[in-house]
Write an enzyme that holds these catalytic residues in place. Structure first.
Site, short mmCIF file in Angstrom:
data_model
loop_
_atom_site.label_atom_id
_atom_site.label_comp_id
_atom_site.label_asym_id
_atom_site.label_seq_id
_atom_site.Cartn_x
_atom_site.Cartn_y
_atom_site.Cartn_z
N SER A 165 0.85 -1.20 0.00
CA SER A 165 0.00 0.00 0.00
C SER A 165 0.88 1.24 0.00
O SER A 165 2.09 1.17 0.29
CB SER A 165 -0.89 -0.02 1.25
N TYR A 178 -3.28 -0.35 10.00
CA TYR A 178 -3.18 -0.68 8.57
C TYR A 178 -1.79 -0.32 8.04
O TYR A 178 -1.15 -1.10 7.33
CB TYR A 178 -4.26 0.06 7.80
#
Length: 282
Positions: A165, A178
């Site tokens: 990500s 996250y």
């Protein structure tokens, strides 16, 4: 169906999601036998129907990627059916709202229990959910690599594609769990690439920028389809001035999955972000 992946088996975790469902359909279009893994069999069947309508071959296997026994069970079934895994796409993962702070930074007074809960501040985050996000994104990547990577190692060839990500490079505000987990995915990808190189297995990752899916649309857009404040911030930081679409990932996946195109590529993470990482914000 003729394509660059004829005769290969591709396992896709998180295959019912917005991004990985399109990846699975495209891998089938390239000739691969695609094994769809996810927690919802009903949603996986919808993806499978699209593949079959296009003349592709696939199988549906409901399961949780954090459950190693289940992943090994699926791998054993593929071996028995003479469809051992050649390509693994680790797309399962995600975030949960209780692990997301409402504020970008600490505010005076949030140590008060009531105020802390109101802004879901760092000191008030639900640690069980926080740990769940870490486990899903990290251990949920490690376990499929073990279950299906063993089949590749036994045959001396294979390809693993993990999902990182933009959070892997610099943690974005509000998403500590996250960001922490996706940074771990990049590090693990590098480690595994070096470890599995003698087995003939290439291990790489893709780092998507801001893509709109079922969860992010509520964060990036307003109910009337406009941009939220966070969405506006993202677009202003993205040179191509748009959010990513699932189709934007397909070329990168095809390249990494094709031994003839990327046979000397391993241990890297490829940003697919519209230029987001290239902008300092200043």
């Amino acid at each position: 169906m003729n394509g660059t992946l004829n005769g290969k088996t591709a396992v896709v975790t998180g295959a019912a999601g917005t991004l990985c469902s399109e990846i699975a359909v495209d891998l089938a279009a390239q000739g691969a036998y695609v094994v769809l893994i996810g927690r919802s069999k009903e949603r996986l069947e919808q993806v499978a129907e699209r593949i079959r309508q296009n003349g592709g071959l696939c199988a549906v296997e409901a399961g949780d990627v954090t459950q190693e026994d289940r992943m090994k069970e699926i791998a054993a079934r593929l071996e028995k059916l003479e469809h051992p895994c050649d390509i693994l796409v680790n797309g399962a993962g995600g975030n949960q709202n209780p692990a997301v702070t409402k504020n970008n930074a600490y505010t005076q007074g949030e140590l008060d229990p009531e105020a802390g809960r109101a802004c879901n501040g760092f000191f008030a985050l639900d640690m069980e959910v926080f740990q769940s996000v870490l486990v899903t994104n990290t251990i949920g990547t490690v376990i499929p690599c073990r279950a299906f990577g063993a089949q590749m190692a036994a045959r001396g060839k294979g390809c693993i594609i993990n999902f990182a990500s933009m959070n892997s490079y610099t943690p974005l505000t509000r998403v500590p769990a996250y960001a922490m987990s996706k940074a771990g995915v990049v590090n693990f990808t590098q480690w595994l690439a070096a470890y599995l190189a003698p087995a003939g297995i290439r291990v790489n990752a893709i780092a998507p920028g801001f893509f709109v899916n079922e969860r992010s649309v509520k964060i990036l857009r307003t109910p009337d389809g406009g941009l939220s404040q966070r969405g506006s911030n993202v677009i202003s930081h993205t040179p191509l001035e748009r959010f990513g679409e699932a189709k934007d990932l397909l070329g990168c996946v095809r390249w990494l999955a094709d031994d003839s195109a990327s046979g000397f590529v391993t241990g890297i993470t490829v940003p697919v972000d519209g230029g987001f990482q290239a902008v300092s914000g200043i």
